[in-house]
Structure formats: C-alpha cells, structure tokens
Design a protein around this motif. Structure first.
Motif, short mmCIF file in Angstrom:
data_model
loop_
_atom_site.label_atom_id
_atom_site.label_comp_id
_atom_site.label_asym_id
_atom_site.label_seq_id
_atom_site.Cartn_x
_atom_site.Cartn_y
_atom_site.Cartn_z
N TRP A 1 0.85 -1.18 0.00
CA TRP A 1 0.00 0.00 0.00
C TRP A 1 0.89 1.24 0.00
CZ3 TRP A 1 -4.83 -0.85 -1.16
CH2 TRP A 1 -5.51 -1.98 -0.70
N PRO A 2 0.43 2.36 -0.54
CA PRO A 2 1.31 3.53 -0.71
C PRO A 2 1.95 4.03 0.58
CG PRO A 2 -0.69 3.79 -2.02
CD PRO A 2 -0.89 2.56 -1.21
N ASP A 3 1.32 3.82 1.73
CA ASP A 3 1.87 4.32 2.99
C ASP A 3 2.76 3.32 3.71
OD1 ASP A 3 -0.04 2.77 5.11
OD2 ASP A 3 -1.19 3.42 3.36
N SER A 4 2.82 2.07 3.23
CA SER A 4 3.43 1.01 4.04
C SER A 4 4.94 1.17 4.22
CB SER A 4 3.12 -0.36 3.44
OG SER A 4 1.76 -0.68 3.60
N VAL A 5 5.67 1.37 3.14
CA VAL A 5 7.13 1.42 3.25
C VAL A 5 7.57 2.61 4.09
CG1 VAL A 5 9.28 1.67 1.97
CG2 VAL A 5 7.50 0.13 1.12
N GLU A 6 6.96 3.77 3.83
CA GLU A 6 7.32 4.96 4.62
C GLU A 6 6.99 4.74 6.10
OE1 GLU A 6 6.28 9.74 5.05
OE2 GLU A 6 5.30 8.55 3.48
N ALA B 1 8.39 -6.52 12.33
CA ALA B 1 8.47 -7.86 11.76
C ALA B 1 7.12 -8.25 11.19
CB ALA B 1 8.88 -8.87 12.83
N SER B 2 7.14 -9.09 10.17
CA SER B 2 5.90 -9.70 9.71
C SER B 2 5.43 -10.71 10.75
CB SER B 2 6.14 -10.41 8.37
OG SER B 2 7.09 -11.45 8.55
N LEU B 3 4.14 -10.97 10.79
CA LEU B 3 3.59 -12.13 11.49
C LEU B 3 2.42 -12.60 10.65
CD1 LEU B 3 3.91 -14.02 13.85
CD2 LEU B 3 2.24 -12.65 15.11
N SER B 4 2.76 -13.39 9.65
CA SER B 4 1.85 -13.72 8.56
C SER B 4 1.68 -15.22 8.43
CB SER B 4 2.41 -13.14 7.26
OG SER B 4 1.68 -13.60 6.14
N LYS C 1 11.45 -8.29 -0.78
CA LYS C 1 12.36 -7.83 -1.83
C LYS C 1 11.60 -7.07 -2.91
CE LYS C 1 16.57 -9.38 -0.90
NZ LYS C 1 17.74 -8.47 -0.80
N HIS C 2 10.47 -7.62 -3.33
CA HIS C 2 9.70 -7.01 -4.42
C HIS C 2 9.16 -5.64 -4.01
CE1 HIS C 2 6.79 -6.61 -7.70
NE2 HIS C 2 5.93 -6.24 -6.77
N ALA C 3 8.57 -5.57 -2.81
CA ALA C 3 7.86 -4.36 -2.40
C ALA C 3 8.72 -3.39 -1.60
CB ALA C 3 6.63 -4.75 -1.58
N GLY C 4 9.96 -3.79 -1.26
CA GLY C 4 10.83 -2.92 -0.48
C GLY C 4 10.43 -2.80 0.97
N LEU C 5 9.88 -3.87 1.53
CA LEU C 5 9.43 -3.84 2.93
C LEU C 5 10.63 -3.97 3.85
CD1 LEU C 5 6.35 -6.21 2.55
CD2 LEU C 5 6.39 -3.70 2.44
N PRO C 6 10.85 -3.02 4.74
CA PRO C 6 12.09 -2.99 5.53
C PRO C 6 11.99 -3.75 6.85
CG PRO C 6 10.90 -0.95 5.91
CD PRO C 6 10.06 -1.77 4.94
N TRP C 7 11.58 -5.01 6.79
CA TRP C 7 11.46 -5.79 8.03
C TRP C 7 12.81 -5.93 8.73
CZ3 TRP C 7 6.63 -5.62 8.65
CH2 TRP C 7 5.69 -6.05 7.71
N ASP C 8 12.77 -5.92 10.07
CA ASP C 8 13.94 -6.32 10.84
C ASP C 8 14.09 -7.85 10.82
OD1 ASP C 8 14.99 -3.82 11.86
OD2 ASP C 8 13.14 -3.67 13.02
N THR C 9 12.97 -8.54 10.80
CA THR C 9 12.99 -10.00 10.70
C THR C 9 11.66 -10.45 10.13
OG1 THR C 9 13.47 -12.07 11.89
CG2 THR C 9 12.10 -10.44 13.04
N VAL C 10 11.65 -11.66 9.60
CA VAL C 10 10.43 -12.23 9.02
C VAL C 10 9.95 -13.34 9.95
CG1 VAL C 10 9.53 -13.65 7.14
CG2 VAL C 10 10.92 -11.63 6.63
N LEU C 11 8.77 -13.15 10.53
CA LEU C 11 8.13 -14.19 11.33
C LEU C 11 6.93 -14.72 10.55
CD1 LEU C 11 8.19 -12.61 14.91
CD2 LEU C 11 9.86 -14.14 13.85
#
Length: 231
Positions: free
Chosen positions: A101-106, A118-121, A133-143
C-alpha cells in the motif's frame, strides 16, 4: 504502552493482495477468465484451506502449497483446466510479488527507528522474503506461521512471536486490518492496532469496519501509526 516490537499481518494490511493477484492472472491467462473474480475466489479459499490444516485434516502444508491446491480446483471451475503446469507455478508466485500500500514502506521505515518491525503472517518464509524484496518492505525479521507449524489464529503463532523476539506479550503490538486477527492476538496478551483498509477487497465489496473499538489504536495508515506511537 511499553511497546518494543510491532508484528504485522501482511496480506491486506501491508500489501494490496487483490490488485497484485488479479494483475498476474490477467497477464498469464489473458481474457480466458475474469481476473478480479478469480482473485477473489482464490482468496476465498484462504481461510478454509488453512482450517483444514488446523483441524488436522491435512498435515502441515505451506501457504504456497495450499494456494496451489486451491488454484488447481478453481481453474477448472473458471473454465481453464488446460492451464499448463508452468503457468500454474507462476500464478502461485503472484502472491510473492504483491505491491505495498502507498503508505506502508514509509510507515514501516519510520516505525523501525524506535521499534523492531516484523511480519507475522500465514505466508511461508520464502513467500514473505520474496515479497519484501519485491515491495521494499524494511522488516527487521520475518516471522511466519511456518516457523510454528500453526496458522493464525492459533495461539502458538502469537505466543511464538513474543518468545522469538525475547519480549513479554504486552511488549508486542500486533498490527492488522482484520479484527479477528487482533482479537486472537489480544487473547494471548499482545497489544493491538487496527489499520483501516477500505479497498482491500476492491471498490465494490462491502467495506470493513472503520474502527476496532477493542484495539489499543485505530489508524488509517502506517504513517499515522508511526506518528501516533512516536508523538
């Protein structure tokens, strides 16, 4: 709130699943099917397929595996049973290439200045890494639910996230656009924030509730969440 980490539902909360999946269906199948309708039907199999794992009717199966099984059924229903295996594989990867979504990365970038994000998905690890990688999501870790062998809303997912982050549950804020996810997180002691995503299911679908009165916070964007937590 003494919040040290934020964990995020991803599909619909951080990324726009419907537009991305429909775009790939249209690219790969052309006019043979209604891309929006197939995307909606595919998402409609999401919870029922995971429930089969949660009830023990299926052994642990990654979300990629569940997506592929649902797709195979739906292609027949949508009049495209001849779709080659290679195209089916590529369609499953549509869920790895969703746009934020347009506001997510910022918003995530602002939030990670002061918090672990972190994600929790329910998405499997490879899916979430590829999506980041595709969306540029700056997670510290992926859960991922895959780490716990359980799908949300099973308690093991929320308990496991706090445990892996080395925090007490009340130090973790679950962020989601879905009130059922937040209710399950609260039942395990996590704090909660509701993000209103009115277009998650498209402009013609019934809108989600504008607020979650049981959540600690209700916001309209990730950037608003960042400002609320740092103001």
């Amino acid at each position: 709130m003494d919040v040290r980490a934020l964990v995020f539902d991803v599909f619909g909360t951080v990324v726009d699943w419907r537009s991305g999946v429909a775009r790939e269906i249209a690219r790969l199948l052309g006019e043979r099917v209604d891309a929006d309708a197939l995307a909606d039907a595919w998402r409609g199999r999401y919870l029922p397929s995971m429930d089969r794992v949660r009830r023990g009717e299926l052994p642990w199966t990654s979300l990629d595996g569940l997506h592929r099984a649902s797709l195979d059924e739906l292609l027949g229903e949508f009049g495209a049973p001849e779709t080659p295996e290679q195209v089916r594989d590529e369609l499953v990867l549509a869920w790895h290439r969703l746009d934020a979504w347009p506001d997510s990365v910022e918003g995530l970038t602002l939030l990670k200045r002061h918090h672990v994000v972190a994600s929790l998905s329910n998405g499997n690890v490879a899916l979430l890494v590829n999506m980041a990688k595709h969306a540029g999501l700056p997670w510290d870790t992926v859960l991922s639910a895959e780490l716990f062998g359980h799908y949300k809303p099973d308690a093991e997912v929320y308990d496991g996230a706090a445990r892996l982050l080395g925090l007490r549950p009340e130090q973790v804020l679950m962020v989601a656009a879905h009130t059922d996810d937040l209710a399950a997180a609260r039942s395990r002691g996590l704090r909660t924030a509701y993000v209103h995503r009115p277009l998650e299911r498209g402009p013609d679908a019934p809108p989600p509730p504008p607020t979650d009165p049981d959540a600690d916070l209700t916001v309209g964007s990730m950037t608003e969440l960042a400002h609320r937590l740092t103001s």
